[in-house]
Scaffold this active site. Structure first.
Site, PDB file in Angstrom:
ATOM      1  N   ARG A 180     -10.567  36.526  -0.867  1.00  0.00           N
ATOM      2  CA  ARG A 180      -9.275  36.992  -1.297  1.00  0.00           C
ATOM      3  C   ARG A 180      -9.264  38.782  -1.382  1.00  0.00           C
ATOM      4  O   ARG A 180      -8.433  39.567  -1.630  1.00  0.00           O
ATOM      5  CB  ARG A 180      -8.811  36.854  -2.979  1.00  0.00           C
ATOM      6  CG  ARG A 180      -8.217  34.986  -2.906  1.00  0.00           C
ATOM      7  CD  ARG A 180      -7.553  34.440  -3.469  1.00  0.00           C
ATOM      8  NE  ARG A 180      -8.440  34.442  -4.877  1.00  0.00           N
ATOM      9  CZ  ARG A 180      -9.549  32.856  -5.270  1.00  0.00           C
ATOM     10  NH1 ARG A 180      -9.605  31.975  -4.163  1.00  0.00           N
ATOM     11  NH2 ARG A 180     -10.719  32.949  -5.835  1.00  0.00           N
ATOM     12  N   GLU A 203     -23.606  29.450 -10.592  1.00  0.00           N
ATOM     13  CA  GLU A 203     -24.169  28.791 -12.081  1.00  0.00           C
ATOM     14  C   GLU A 203     -25.035  27.662 -12.070  1.00  0.00           C
ATOM     15  O   GLU A 203     -25.654  27.584 -12.752  1.00  0.00           O
ATOM     16  CB  GLU A 203     -22.405  28.420 -12.426  1.00  0.00           C
ATOM     17  CG  GLU A 203     -22.789  27.408 -14.258  1.00  0.00           C
ATOM     18  CD  GLU A 203     -21.370  27.051 -14.166  1.00  0.00           C
ATOM     19  OE1 GLU A 203     -21.371  25.786 -15.234  1.00  0.00           O
ATOM     20  OE2 GLU A 203     -20.593  27.616 -13.795  1.00  0.00           O
TER      21      GLU A 203
END
Length: 175
Positions: free
Chosen positions: A58, A95
């Protein structure tokens, strides 16, 4: 123009407890999209930017028209293996695991003043890696610019702790 009001929030996507900030509603709105690009570009008109680097994917949607408005080139920052010519890359932690971003070796020249763009900053890990890679290639990151900042997740603070300047058009509380 109230950019924030043109961004849709989807609860519990992609996981329970996540409030997903969906910019597709902003992108499909010609007035909102134009205002977003013009507001970001106008901030940098006098800053002598040489290149705009957009983070996949994006960041491409926002970064390329900002580069056009500024009259400078656009550099895609891509995930590993997506660029066809010789690249330089940098690993960064997620993560659960790690990933790698890459830039063509001829995309950033020593001394280039680079604006780093993405749609949203959450943890700041990808932007930190991209800024580090630009620096390794001899560029100077003038600022990291985002449409959305999620300040409760801490990405802005993470980048600022690295000495990077950060700008966002709007903020959303929570995650």
């Amino acid at each position: 123009m109230q950019i924030k009001s043109r961004i849709r929030t989807i609860a519990h996507y992609p996981h329970e407890g996540i409030m997903f900030r969906d910019i597709t509603t902003l992108l499909k709105d010609p007035v909102g999209l134009r205002a977003t690009i013009q507001e970001i570009a106008s901030r940098y008109k006098s800053m002598k930017i040489d290149k705009v680097a957009g983070i996949e994917s994006r960041g491409f949607i926002i970064g390329a028209p900002v580069a056009y408005e500024l009259g400078v080139g656009f550099v895609p920052v891509r995930k590993k293996g997506k660029l066809p010519a010789e690249t330089r890359g940098r690993d960064y932690q997620l993560e659960y695991g790690s990933d790698r971003i890459e830039i063509h070796v001829d995309a950033i020249q020593k001394g280039d003043r680079v604006l780093l763009v993405d749609d949203l900053i959450a943890t700041g890990g990808t932007a930190e890696a991209a800024a580090g890679l630009i620096h390794e290639m001899g560029g100077e990151v003038v600022e990291c610019s985002f449409v959305i900042d999620l300040p409760d997740i801490g990405g802005r603070a993470r980048l600022e702790d690295q000495g990077l300047k950060v700008f966002a058009l709007c903020e959303f509380e929570g995650n």
